[in-house]
Design an enzyme around this catalytic site. Structure first.
Site, PDB file in Angstrom:
ATOM      1  CB  CYS A  94       7.611   1.343   3.815  1.00 61.32           C
ATOM      2  SG  CYS A  94       7.512   0.078   5.099  1.00 61.32           S
ATOM      3  NE  ARG A 131       4.384  -5.124  10.790  1.00 61.69           N
ATOM      4  CZ  ARG A 131       4.758  -5.472   9.564  1.00 61.69           C
ATOM      5  NH1 ARG A 131       5.151  -6.712   9.325  1.00 61.69           N
ATOM      6  NH2 ARG A 131       4.740  -4.596   8.585  1.00 61.69           N
ATOM      7  CG  HIS A 193       4.135   4.303   5.395  1.00 61.17           C
ATOM      8  ND1 HIS A 193       3.966   3.931   4.093  1.00 61.17           N
ATOM      9  CD2 HIS A 193       4.624   3.206   6.022  1.00 61.17           C
ATOM     10  CE1 HIS A 193       4.332   2.666   3.938  1.00 61.17           C
ATOM     11  NE2 HIS A 193       4.743   2.205   5.096  1.00 61.17           N
TER      12      HIS A 193
HETATM   13  N1  GLN Z   1       7.304  -5.849   3.492  1.00 61.48           N
HETATM   14  C1  GLN Z   1       7.628  -4.827   4.295  1.00 61.48           C
HETATM   15  C2  GLN Z   1       7.853  -5.063   5.750  1.00 61.48           C
HETATM   16  O1  GLN Z   1       6.952  -5.357   6.532  1.00 61.48           O
HETATM   17  C3  GLN Z   1       7.048  -3.529   3.900  1.00 61.48           C
HETATM   18  C4  GLN Z   1       5.892  -3.010   4.681  1.00 61.48           C
HETATM   19  C5  GLN Z   1       5.467  -1.649   4.243  1.00 61.48           C
HETATM   20  O2  GLN Z   1       5.699  -1.242   3.114  1.00 61.48           O
HETATM   21  N2  GLN Z   1       4.755  -0.945   5.116  1.00 61.48           N
HETATM   22  O3  GLN Z   1       8.962  -5.000   6.165  1.00 61.48           O
END
Ligand code: GLN
Length: 246
Positions: A94, A131, A193
């Site tokens: 990520c 998101r 993850h």
């Molecule tokens: N900054 C990142 C995003 O939201 C990474 C988030 C994450 O590592 N879960 O895109």
């Protein structure tokens, strides 16, 4: 056989149980009688090119990711690049994955410089955009990887990038082109993850296999009883309505 794992920025880049990837690799080595040493590497820490066999970099919030990006532009970044050139395996998850590319442009338009090891760039389209959140399954080399994703950033692979896999369910790199993650030789990046490795033992052993082969040509990893790991894998798939035999 002895392997050394570098755990990059445990204090900055470690969300959604990414630390479990370190523990998974440690245990899969110990179960096989492979000695393993884990070294935590945080801001300002350097290491020799041949010191580490596997480097793990987890995800993080944008603020922590910025601190990691700044440090990666200094001596720690040189150490990581040196290790990769010397044949170490590197896995970024990520936010950590985003930092393996050339840059991550956050929601405010701030550019976080990456390591430039993978041909990709990531943009956050702004807080008004949805998101990518939820369970995800990815077709990887004829098998499936399962995980959980939560990212605002959209990753766009460049012309020389190869995706890690194809999205079966979920968002993946950018929720547009069906690609997930990226791989170049021994450098792997993914949005998964989970922790990722405990419930994807085939992928965990793929990384370990590359690492042991580097230390000793022809070294074969002893098979393990992965009944519990595959049960977790199937349970994650079932959440997405995907059924699969072992
Ligand atoms: N900054 C990142 C995003 O939201 C990474 C988030 C994450 O590592 N879960 O895109």
């Amino acid at each position: 056989m002895k392997l050394k794992i570098g755990y990059l920025y445990p204090d900055l880049m470690n969300i959604y149980a990414d630390r479990g990837n370190v523990e998974c690799l440690r245990r899969r080595c110990e179960w096989r009688g492979i000695a393993v040493d884990v070294r935590a590497i945080t801001v300002g820490v350097t290491f020799a090119p041949d010191e580490l066999d596997i480097i793990l970099l987890g995800g993080g919030q944008d603020r922590q990711q910025r601190a990691a990006s700044e440090d990666l532009q200094a001596a720690t970044g040189d150490s990581v690049r040196g290790a990769v050139e010397a044949g170490a395996v590197l896995l970024g998850i990520c936010g950590g994955y985003q930092l393996l590319g050339s840059a991550y442009i956050d929601a405010d338009g701030t550019e976080l410089i990456g390591l430039g090891l993978l041909d990709l760039e990531t943009w956050h389209p702004g807080f008004a955009a949805a998101r990518c959140i939820g369970n995800i399954a990815v077709d990887w080399e004829g098998g499936i990887l399962v995980g959980f994703e939560n990212h605002g950033g959209r990753t766009y692979p460049g012309p020389t990038a190869a995706p890690l896999g194809r999205v079966l369910a979920g968002g993946g790199n950018n929720a547009e082109d069906g690609t997930e993650g990226s791989v170049l030789d021994r450098v792997f990046g993914t949005y998964l993850h989970g922790s990722l490795l405990p419930k994807n033992p085939h992928f965990a052993d793929h990384l370990l296999g590359l690492a042991v082969e580097r230390r000793e040509a022809g070294y074969e990893l002893e098979p393990l009883d992965d009944a519990a790991e595959w049960a977790a894998h199937r349970a994650a798939l079932a959440l997405l309505g995907i059924r699969q035999g072992e």
